[in-house]
Enzyme design. Structure first.
Site, PDB file in Angstrom:
ATOM      1  N   ARG A  21      12.613  15.808  -3.250  1.00 51.57           N
ATOM      2  CA  ARG A  21      11.145  15.814  -3.170  1.00 51.57           C
ATOM      3  C   ARG A  21      10.632  16.921  -2.253  1.00 51.57           C
ATOM      4  O   ARG A  21      11.070  17.040  -1.122  1.00 51.57           O
ATOM      5  CB  ARG A  21      10.650  14.477  -2.634  1.00 51.57           C
ATOM      6  CG  ARG A  21      10.858  13.366  -3.628  1.00 51.57           C
ATOM      7  CD  ARG A  21      10.364  12.044  -3.092  1.00 51.57           C
ATOM      8  NE  ARG A  21      10.232  11.093  -4.184  1.00 51.57           N
ATOM      9  CZ  ARG A  21      10.559   9.821  -4.119  1.00 51.57           C
ATOM     10  NH1 ARG A  21      11.053   9.328  -3.017  1.00 51.57           N
ATOM     11  NH2 ARG A  21      10.397   9.038  -5.164  1.00 51.57           N
ATOM     12  N   SER A 136       9.349 -12.952  -9.722  1.00 51.11           N
ATOM     13  CA  SER A 136       8.828 -11.599  -9.531  1.00 51.11           C
ATOM     14  C   SER A 136       8.935 -10.802 -10.834  1.00 51.11           C
ATOM     15  O   SER A 136      10.014 -10.725 -11.434  1.00 51.11           O
ATOM     16  CB  SER A 136       9.664 -10.938  -8.418  1.00 51.11           C
ATOM     17  OG  SER A 136       9.282  -9.619  -8.208  1.00 51.11           O
ATOM     18  N   SER A 188       1.389   1.046 -12.003  1.00 50.73           N
ATOM     19  CA  SER A 188       0.897   2.400 -11.753  1.00 50.73           C
ATOM     20  C   SER A 188       1.654   3.488 -12.478  1.00 50.73           C
ATOM     21  O   SER A 188       1.135   4.582 -12.654  1.00 50.73           O
ATOM     22  CB  SER A 188       0.919   2.686 -10.266  1.00 50.73           C
ATOM     23  OG  SER A 188       2.239   2.855  -9.824  1.00 50.73           O
ATOM     24  N   HIS A 216      -3.892  -0.822  -7.775  1.00 50.69           N
ATOM     25  CA  HIS A 216      -4.374   0.264  -8.647  1.00 50.69           C
ATOM     26  C   HIS A 216      -5.616  -0.130  -9.431  1.00 50.69           C
ATOM     27  O   HIS A 216      -6.024   0.591 -10.341  1.00 50.69           O
ATOM     28  CB  HIS A 216      -3.257   0.732  -9.575  1.00 50.69           C
ATOM     29  CG  HIS A 216      -2.163   1.394  -8.812  1.00 50.69           C
ATOM     30  ND1 HIS A 216      -2.199   2.711  -8.419  1.00 50.69           N
ATOM     31  CD2 HIS A 216      -1.018   0.886  -8.286  1.00 50.69           C
ATOM     32  CE1 HIS A 216      -1.134   3.008  -7.716  1.00 50.69           C
ATOM     33  NE2 HIS A 216      -0.384   1.915  -7.616  1.00 50.69           N
ATOM     34  N   THR A 244      -5.466  -2.432  -1.763  1.00 49.81           N
ATOM     35  CA  THR A 244      -5.386  -1.323  -0.810  1.00 49.81           C
ATOM     36  C   THR A 244      -6.771  -0.752  -0.580  1.00 49.81           C
ATOM     37  O   THR A 244      -7.648  -0.852  -1.445  1.00 49.81           O
ATOM     38  CB  THR A 244      -4.453  -0.214  -1.342  1.00 49.81           C
ATOM     39  OG1 THR A 244      -4.290   0.773  -0.319  1.00 49.81           O
ATOM     40  CG2 THR A 244      -5.006   0.473  -2.576  1.00 49.81           C
ATOM     41  N   LYS A 247      -6.751   3.802  -2.155  1.00 50.53           N
ATOM     42  CA  LYS A 247      -6.801   4.479  -3.461  1.00 50.53           C
ATOM     43  C   LYS A 247      -8.272   4.588  -3.873  1.00 50.53           C
ATOM     44  O   LYS A 247      -8.956   5.476  -3.399  1.00 50.53           O
ATOM     45  CB  LYS A 247      -5.882   3.761  -4.435  1.00 50.53           C
ATOM     46  CG  LYS A 247      -4.433   3.746  -3.870  1.00 50.53           C
ATOM     47  CD  LYS A 247      -3.393   3.329  -4.831  1.00 50.53           C
ATOM     48  CE  LYS A 247      -2.058   3.004  -4.192  1.00 50.53           C
ATOM     49  NZ  LYS A 247      -1.315   4.116  -3.607  1.00 50.53           N
ATOM     50  N   THR A 276       1.568  -5.089  15.443  1.00 52.66           N
ATOM     51  CA  THR A 276       1.259  -3.686  15.186  1.00 52.66           C
ATOM     52  C   THR A 276      -0.205  -3.426  15.500  1.00 52.66           C
ATOM     53  O   THR A 276      -1.045  -4.326  15.389  1.00 52.66           O
ATOM     54  CB  THR A 276       1.616  -3.307  13.726  1.00 52.66           C
ATOM     55  OG1 THR A 276       1.490  -1.908  13.555  1.00 52.66           O
ATOM     56  CG2 THR A 276       0.737  -4.007  12.707  1.00 52.66           C
ATOM     57  N   THR A 277      -0.495  -2.198  15.892  1.00 52.34           N
ATOM     58  CA  THR A 277      -1.867  -1.838  16.268  1.00 52.34           C
ATOM     59  C   THR A 277      -2.800  -1.929  15.065  1.00 52.34           C
ATOM     60  O   THR A 277      -2.427  -1.572  13.951  1.00 52.34           O
ATOM     61  CB  THR A 277      -1.863  -0.404  16.846  1.00 52.34           C
ATOM     62  OG1 THR A 277      -1.030  -0.406  18.003  1.00 52.34           O
ATOM     63  CG2 THR A 277      -3.254   0.060  17.218  1.00 52.34           C
ATOM     64  N   THR A 362      11.528   6.271  -8.772  1.00 57.69           N
ATOM     65  CA  THR A 362      10.185   5.728  -9.004  1.00 57.69           C
ATOM     66  C   THR A 362      10.056   5.253 -10.450  1.00 57.69           C
ATOM     67  O   THR A 362       9.389   4.250 -10.734  1.00 57.69           O
ATOM     68  CB  THR A 362       9.126   6.805  -8.677  1.00 57.69           C
ATOM     69  OG1 THR A 362       9.399   7.323  -7.373  1.00 57.69           O
ATOM     70  CG2 THR A 362       7.722   6.241  -8.694  1.00 57.69           C
TER      71      THR A 362
HETATM   72  N1  PLP Z   1       1.379  -1.870  -4.372  1.00 59.41           N
HETATM   73  C1  PLP Z   1       1.503  -0.999  -5.372  1.00 59.41           C
HETATM   74  C2  PLP Z   1       1.617  -1.527  -6.766  1.00 59.41           C
HETATM   75  C3  PLP Z   1       1.513   0.391  -5.145  1.00 59.41           C
HETATM   76  O1  PLP Z   1       1.656   1.243  -6.152  1.00 59.41           O
HETATM   77  C4  PLP Z   1       1.391   0.851  -3.820  1.00 59.41           C
HETATM   78  C5  PLP Z   1       1.371   2.300  -3.485  1.00 59.41           C
HETATM   79  O2  PLP Z   1       1.243   3.171  -4.266  1.00 59.41           O
HETATM   80  C6  PLP Z   1       1.268  -0.086  -2.795  1.00 59.41           C
HETATM   81  C7  PLP Z   1       1.278  -1.436  -3.097  1.00 59.41           C
HETATM   82  C8  PLP Z   1       1.149   0.351  -1.384  1.00 59.41           C
HETATM   83  O3  PLP Z   1      -0.185   0.649  -1.068  1.00 59.41           O
HETATM   84  P1  PLP Z   1      -0.528   1.647   0.110  1.00 59.41           P
HETATM   85  O4  PLP Z   1      -0.408   3.037  -0.444  1.00 59.41           O
HETATM   86  O5  PLP Z   1      -1.904   1.292   0.547  1.00 59.41           O
HETATM   87  O6  PLP Z   1       0.488   1.409   1.190  1.00 59.41           O
END
Ligand code: PLP
Length: 404
Positions: A21, A136, A188, A216, A244, A247, A276-277, A362
Site C-alpha cells: 500500500r 455474524s 462497502s 456506509h 460513523t 463518512k 481513552t480520551t 480488503t
Molecule cells: N464499519 C464498516 C462497515 C466500515 O467500512 C468502516 C470503515 O470503513 C468502519 C466500520 C470503521 O469506521 P471508521 O472509519 O469511522 O473507524
C-alpha cells in the site's frame, strides 16, 4: 532473531503480490472539494478525488467548518480527558442527543471512531451476556470481526445476506441462549444492501438481538439520513444501530444508538469506551452540525444519486464492467492486483484522477477493483475526464469490456 530482516521479508512479500500500500499525500481543498493537491517527491499536482468516503462533501461544508471553528475558539483544542475524568464536554452531550434523535432511539454513545465503536461494543456485549452466541454475516467489517473475537463469545458465521442460512443457524442454537445477529446495511466493497426487515423478523422469531452497522449509510439514506433502517422504516426494530461520523457526516468518530440501559451498560463496562480520551469538542460540534443539516436537506443526497447514475451510464456506454448494486458505491472490477495498481497509478500520475486500488485482503483475490464514490460536488467535466481516462487505460491493459 533478525527482527529487521523479518519485517523486510514481510514487506517484500506484499510487493511481490502487487498489494503493497502506498498512501497518496493529499491536501484537500476546503471550498473546492473533490479537488486536492497531491505532494509527490518535491513537486505538487492538482488531482480530483474519486474514492473519498466524505460521500456528500460535508467535510468542507461552511456550516460544519464554522461550527468547528466556533467550538475551538470557545473550548480549545482537545477534550482534556476521558469521558469520565474531565473529558465530557457539552458538545459531546449535544451530539449524543442528536444521534439518539437521528435513529429514534432513547440514547446514543460516541466513540473515537467507527472502528472503536464496533470493537468496543461487540466486545463488551459478547463477553458479558451470559452464554451469548454471535451470528455474524460472513462479510462483516474487520472492526466487527475483531470485537467479536475479543469477546470470546461463540461465533456462528452465516452466508452473506442469506436469510435461509441465517434461519438454519438460528434454529440450531439452544433457544435459551442469548443470541445477537451482527450485520451491515450497505456493504462497502460490493455496495449491496442487507434486508434489515427480514433479519428483524428472524430475530423476533428466535429471540435474538440485532446489531446493525450503518457506517456506509448514515447521512445517505432515509428521509432524515438515519440510514437504510430509516429508509425502510425499521429503525425501532433494530436493537443497536452503529454508525460513523467520518463518512457522510464528514468529520470523525463513531457511535451506537440503542436503549438507555444498553448504552449505559456499554458506557459503564466497555474498556474501549472508558480508557481513552474523548473526541475533541470541535469534532463533536462539526458532526452535530453535519447531522442537523442532513436531517433537513435532501439536496446533497439527491445530487449524489444523480451523479452516481450518470457515472454508471457513462461506464455502460463504453463497456467498463462495474458491479450493479442499489447503492452509491461503484466497484469497477479489474480482477488482477498488478493491473489494478497499474491503472490506479497511471490514472493519478497522468490524468490527475485519484482512485485507490482495492486489493486483498480488503476484497477476495481475483476481485481486485477500483471503488468509485461519485459525490454531489463532482462536475460534468470531472465525469467526462474520468470516463475518458478509464477508457484509455482499459484498452492499454487489454481488459475485457462488458457488452450491454
Ligand atoms: N464499519 C464498516 C462497515 C466500515 O467500512 C468502516 C470503515 O470503513 C468502519 C466500520 C470503521 O469506521 P471508521 O472509519 O469511522 O473507524
Amino acid at each position: 532473531m533478525d527482527y529487521e530482516g523479518f519485517f523486510e521479508a514481510q514487506i517484500a512479500a506484499l510487493h511481490d503480490e502487487g498489494r503493497y500500500r502506498v498512501f497518496a499525500d493529499l491536501e484537500r481543498h476546503a471550498g473546492n472539494f473533490p479537488k486536492a493537491t497531491r505532494y509527490v517527491d518535491d513537486d505538487t499536482q492538482e488531482v480530483t478525488v474519486w474514492c473519498s468516503n466524505d460521500y456528500l462533501g460535508m467535510g468542507q461544508s461552511d456550516r460544519v467548518r464554522k461550527a468547528m471553528h466556533d467550538a475551538i475558539d470557545k473550548c480549545g483544542a482537545g477534550a482534556g480527558g476521558t469521558r469520565n475524568i474531565s473529558g465530557t464536554n457539552h458538545y459531546h452531550v449535544l451530539l449524543e442527543k442528536e444521534l439518539a434523535d437521528l435513529h429514534d432511539k432513547p440514547a446514543a454513545l460516541i466513540f473515537t471512531s467507527g472502528y472503536v465503536s464496533n470493537w468496543a461494543s461487540l466486545q463488551v456485549l459478547g463477553s458479558m451476556l451470559p452464554g451469548c452466541v454471535i451470528l455474524s454475516d460472513e462479510l462483516n467489517h474487520a472492526s466487527m470481526i475483531e470485537g467479536i473475537r475479543h469477546s470470546r463469545a461463540d461465533k456462528v458465521l452465516w452466508k452473506h445476506n442469506d436469510m435461509a442460512d441465517l434461519e438454519a443457524k438460528l434454529k440450531a442454537i439452544d433457544p435459551a441462549r442469548p443470541k445477537m445477529i451482527v450485520f451491515e446495511s450497505v456493504y462497502s466493497m460490493d455496495g449491496d444492501i442487507a434486508p434489515i426487515g427480514a433479519i428483524c423478523d428472524l430475530a423476533d422469531k428466535y429471540g435474538a438481538m440485532t446489531y446493525l452497522d450503518e457506517v456506509h449509510a448514515v447521512g445517505m439514506y432515509g428521509p432524515k439520513g438515519g440510514g437504510i433502517a430509516d429508509r425502510d422504516g425499521v429503525m425501532e426494530r433494530v436493537t443497536v444501530i452503529e454508525g460513523t461520523l467520518a463518512k457522510a457526516f464528514g468529520v470523525m468518530g463513531g457511535y451506537i444508538a440503542a436503549s438507555q440501559s444498553l448504552c449505559d451498560f456499554v458506557r459503564s463496562y466497555s474498556s474501549g469506551f472508558i480508557f481513552t480520551t474523548a473526541l475533541p469538542p470541535a469534532v463533536a460540534a462539526g458532526a452535530t452540525a453535519a447531522i442537523q443539516h442532513l436531517k433537513q436537506s435532501d439536496a446533497e443526497r439527491n445530487k449524489q444519486k444523480e451523479r452516481v447514475a450518470k457515472v454508471r451510464a457513462a461506464f455502460d456506454a463504453i463497456g467498463i464492467p462495474h458491479l450493479s448494486n442499489p447503492s452509491h458505491i461503484i466497484p469497477v472490477m479489474v480482477g488482477d492486483p498488478v493491473k489494478c495498481k497499474w491503472i490506479s497509478d497511471v490514472l493519478l500520475d497522468n490524468y490527475g484522477v485519484y482512485i485507490q486500488p482495492i486489493n486483498y485482503p480488503t476484497v477476495p483475490r481475483g476481485t481486485e477493483r477500483l471503488r468509485i464514490t461519485p459525490g454531489p460536488l463532482h462536475t460534468d467535466q470531472d465525469i467526462d475526464h474520468l470516463v475518458r481516462a478509464l477508457n484509455d487505460l482499459w484498452s492499454q491493459c487489454a481488459l475485457a469490456r462488458k457488452v450491454a
